[in-house]
Design a protein around this motif. Structure first.
Motif, PDB file in Angstrom:
ATOM      1  N   PRO A  39     -13.980 -20.432 -32.242  1.00  0.00           N
ATOM      2  CA  PRO A  39     -12.697 -20.375 -32.952  1.00  0.00           C
ATOM      3  C   PRO A  39     -11.935 -19.064 -32.707  1.00  0.00           C
ATOM      4  O   PRO A  39     -10.710 -19.099 -32.525  1.00  0.00           O
TER       5      PRO A  39
ATOM      6  N   ARG B  80      -8.258 -18.432 -30.881  1.00  0.00           N
ATOM      7  CA  ARG B  80      -7.162 -17.613 -31.416  1.00  0.00           C
ATOM      8  C   ARG B  80      -6.657 -16.624 -30.356  1.00  0.00           C
ATOM      9  O   ARG B  80      -5.452 -16.411 -30.216  1.00  0.00           O
TER      10      ARG B  80
ATOM     11  N   GLN C 115      -5.459 -26.653 -35.089  1.00  0.00           N
ATOM     12  CA  GLN C 115      -6.140 -26.793 -36.376  1.00  0.00           C
ATOM     13  C   GLN C 115      -6.594 -25.457 -36.953  1.00  0.00           C
ATOM     14  O   GLN C 115      -7.069 -25.406 -38.081  1.00  0.00           O
ATOM     15  N   LEU C 116      -6.431 -24.407 -36.151  1.00  0.00           N
ATOM     16  CA  LEU C 116      -6.856 -23.091 -36.624  1.00  0.00           C
ATOM     17  C   LEU C 116      -5.765 -22.423 -37.439  1.00  0.00           C
ATOM     18  O   LEU C 116      -4.582 -22.648 -37.197  1.00  0.00           O
TER      19      LEU C 116
ATOM     20  N   ILE D  46      -7.387 -28.147 -30.107  1.00  0.00           N
ATOM     21  CA  ILE D  46      -8.301 -27.229 -30.789  1.00  0.00           C
ATOM     22  C   ILE D  46      -7.527 -26.195 -31.605  1.00  0.00           C
ATOM     23  O   ILE D  46      -7.787 -25.983 -32.786  1.00  0.00           O
TER      24      ILE D  46
ATOM     25  N   LEU E 235     -14.407 -23.005 -26.593  1.00  0.00           N
ATOM     26  CA  LEU E 235     -13.483 -22.794 -27.713  1.00  0.00           C
ATOM     27  C   LEU E 235     -13.934 -23.461 -29.016  1.00  0.00           C
ATOM     28  O   LEU E 235     -13.495 -23.066 -30.094  1.00  0.00           O
ATOM     29  N   ALA E 236     -14.807 -24.489 -28.902  1.00  0.00           N
ATOM     30  CA  ALA E 236     -15.164 -25.217 -30.124  1.00  0.00           C
ATOM     31  C   ALA E 236     -16.664 -25.416 -30.305  1.00  0.00           C
ATOM     32  O   ALA E 236     -17.116 -25.711 -31.401  1.00  0.00           O
TER      33      ALA E 236
ATOM     34  N   ARG F  81     -12.195 -17.183 -30.038  1.00  0.00           N
ATOM     35  CA  ARG F  81     -11.720 -17.226 -28.653  1.00  0.00           C
ATOM     36  C   ARG F  81     -10.472 -18.094 -28.554  1.00  0.00           C
ATOM     37  O   ARG F  81      -9.533 -17.778 -27.811  1.00  0.00           O
TER      38      ARG F  81
END
Lengths: 144, 91
Positions: B16, B20, B89-90, B86, B9-10, B18
């Motif tokens: 990013p 979402r 913060q998106l 994670i 994921l990061a 993925r």
């Protein structure tokens, strides 16, 4: 008596002449061998010089490729850090950045090589190649 | 599992996006088509991300047929605080 002496002298002279010829032949052979040896040495020296050049060339290419691949990693991880600000994403980006600096420094030295023995240069080349394989694999899994 | 979540994921190029997808699937299980529409992503992209997430045991599908519905696995649920770290913060 005189005749006998004359024959003996002639025979001795002949012996001396033959011996001289032998020595001369040996000397010729020796000179030829030396020529061959010198030629071989020349070939060997040229070979080592070429090998040294190839080693440096390979090391340069490996360092340059590492720089390109690390720029890709810094790009991916840097962008991820901008989106996801965490110590994990920061750690990856900093790691790639420092490895990039290492390879830039290595490339600088390969382009301005100090006096270095061939074995030392070869060892550096192997390190650079191994690093390339590692970084290439990291790019492969990170590109996903 | 936490290391896998960070990596998938990061730590990767598609990470990013993925994340979402995973956030969307946590809100409501969906199929690939709905995800593509809801997140404004190409179907092929969504398909690829779903495959990566499923291969890593982050999500699972109800069945293998066309139009399968995806949802987070129990393993992912137990480490949801990592996912939140994670995803929060998106945009």
């Amino acid at each position: 008596m005189t005749a006998t002496l004359g024959v003996t002298t002639a025979a001795t002279t002949l012996d001396v002449a033959t011996a001289s010829l032998d020595v001369a032949t040996t000397l010729d052979v020796a000179t030829a061998s030396l020529d061959v040896a010198t030629a071989s040495l020349d070939v060997a020296t040229a070979g080592i010089a070429t090998l040294g050049g190839a080693t440096l060339g390979v090391a340069r290419v490996a360092a340059a490729l590492n720089i390109l691949l690390l720029l890709v990693l810094v790009g991916i991880w840097g962008r991820n850090y901008l989106e996801i600000r965490s110590k994990h994403t920061l750690g990856s980006a900093v790691f790639a950045l420092l490895l990039l600096a290492e390879n830039a420094l290595a490339l600088f030295y390969y382009l301005n090589p100090p006096q270095m023995s061939t074995p030392a240069l070869r060892a550096m080349m192997y390190l650079q190649i191994l690093e390339f394989v590692g970084i290439a694999f990291l790019v492969y899994v990170t590109w996903d | 599992m936490e290391a896998v979540l960070w990596q998938v994921l990061a730590g990767t190029r598609g990470g990013p996006n993925r994340a979402r997808l995973l956030r969307a699937l946590d809100e409501r299980p969906r199929n690939a088509n709905q995800l593509a529409e809801d997140l404004d992503l190409a179907y092929k992209t969504v398909r690829h991300h779903l495959d990566v997430l499923e291969e890593n045991g982050v999500i699972e599908s109800t069945d293998q047929n066309y139009g399968a519905i995806y949802l987070p696995t129990d393993r992912t649920r137990t480490h949801w605080d990592t996912v939140e770290e994670i995803v929060d913060q998106l945009e």
